[in-house]
Write an enzyme that holds these catalytic residues in place. Sequence first.
Site, short mmCIF file in Angstrom:
data_model
loop_
_atom_site.label_atom_id
_atom_site.label_comp_id
_atom_site.label_asym_id
_atom_site.label_seq_id
_atom_site.Cartn_x
_atom_site.Cartn_y
_atom_site.Cartn_z
N HIS A 105 -1.08 6.80 3.38
CA HIS A 105 0.21 6.13 3.21
C HIS A 105 0.04 4.62 3.33
O HIS A 105 -0.94 4.14 3.91
CB HIS A 105 1.24 6.62 4.23
CG HIS A 105 0.88 6.27 5.64
ND1 HIS A 105 -0.07 6.94 6.36
CD2 HIS A 105 1.34 5.28 6.47
CE1 HIS A 105 -0.19 6.41 7.56
NE2 HIS A 105 0.66 5.40 7.65
N ASP A 107 2.39 1.52 4.85
CA ASP A 107 3.49 1.54 5.81
C ASP A 107 4.84 1.21 5.15
O ASP A 107 4.98 0.20 4.44
CB ASP A 107 3.23 0.55 6.96
CG ASP A 107 2.12 1.06 7.89
OD1 ASP A 107 1.95 2.29 8.00
OD2 ASP A 107 1.43 0.21 8.50
N HIS A 261 -3.67 3.76 4.21
CA HIS A 261 -4.52 4.17 5.32
C HIS A 261 -4.21 5.60 5.76
O HIS A 261 -3.19 6.18 5.36
CB HIS A 261 -4.42 3.20 6.50
CG HIS A 261 -3.03 2.94 6.98
ND1 HIS A 261 -2.15 2.11 6.33
CD2 HIS A 261 -2.35 3.44 8.03
CE1 HIS A 261 -0.99 2.09 6.97
NE2 HIS A 261 -1.09 2.91 8.00
N ARG A 275 1.92 -0.71 17.16
CA ARG A 275 1.90 -1.38 15.86
C ARG A 275 3.08 -2.33 15.74
O ARG A 275 4.18 -2.01 16.19
CB ARG A 275 1.99 -0.31 14.76
CG ARG A 275 1.74 -0.85 13.37
CD ARG A 275 1.90 0.25 12.33
NE ARG A 275 3.29 0.38 11.93
CZ ARG A 275 3.76 1.38 11.18
NH1 ARG A 275 2.97 2.34 10.76
NH2 ARG A 275 5.04 1.41 10.85
C1 SIN Z 1 -0.30 3.86 11.05
O1 SIN Z 1 -0.21 4.80 10.27
O2 SIN Z 1 0.24 2.80 10.83
C2 SIN Z 1 -1.12 4.04 12.31
C3 SIN Z 1 -2.51 4.42 12.02
C4 SIN Z 1 -3.25 4.89 13.24
O3 SIN Z 1 -2.62 5.37 14.20
O4 SIN Z 1 -4.47 4.81 13.23
#
Ligand code: SIN
Length: 293
Positions: A105, A107, A261, A275
């Site tokens: 995905h 973000d 990611h 985050r």
């Molecule tokens: C995310 O998807 O923004 C977080 C990724 C993660 O937890 O490594």
Amino acid sequence: MTQSPTRPAPLTLDKLGPSFGAEVTGLDLSALSDEQVVIRQALVEQKVLFFRGQDLDDAAQVDLGRRLGELTAGHPVATSAEVEHPEIYNIDSADPEFSFSDVWHTDVTFMEKPPLGSILRAVRLPHHGGDTSWVDSQLAYDSLSEPVKVLVDGLSAVHDGNREWGQYLRRREGQGNIWDGKQVTELTPVEHPVVRVHPESGRKGLFVNPGFTSHIVGTSEAESRGILDLLYAHLTKPEHVIRHRWQAGDVGIWDNRSTSHYANRDYSEVRVMRRITLAGDKPIGPSGSPSGR
Ligand code: SIN
């Protein structure tokens, strides 16, 4: 004699692959003077930056984010009651409402203005596992054949946050967070170009992801599925991917306009990440229009 203003020294980069991703060495993110300019430049070029051995708490992470851009709420709908900063999204695998990020995905593409970038801090890690991988969606676009580039250049796709967050928002009776100046009370699907022109570099990148993209506009269901499956298989080819093994104190920053990611779901111990996201603009396609057509 007038003195010319001092320029920040270029960052020292240890590149993770031929195309993208770099570890930045010798920089303390809690004590920047004016390096935010070179970090922002490196972000556009390298797409994903890692900083090892940092000692940031929540307030210092928010301060760092403010130096790099305008911060959004931690998430359009998720609440992170454990943290006092509304800019922080607490990603805690022990939270009963935790949603694993084990799907590729980008973000928050389900909003009209998805974030420009994300800053992720490792707070508590499992002994093994919990790595995160990124794809370079510009490299993936560049390595498509010319006829497929021509096809996707003219397409747009719908991104729908209800797939992941609809039930969550209903449980909160439509009380989401403030995003782009408005309270989120429902997740209206949005349309974005399939090929995004990066507003800073001008490079084209694929801007669809299996997390939030529901379908290609103006095609049959079978056509849409076929096109998206082709693009997802292409995006995630190993040569388009880098993978990061987190250590305590790591901070990762990515350009959300040119990457997707995936967080590995291969651990049973608690994993906590925090985050923050930088406000972004409405994606623009090759024709110069937000819909790609
Ligand atoms: C995310 O998807 O923004 C977080 C990724 C993660 O937890 O490594």
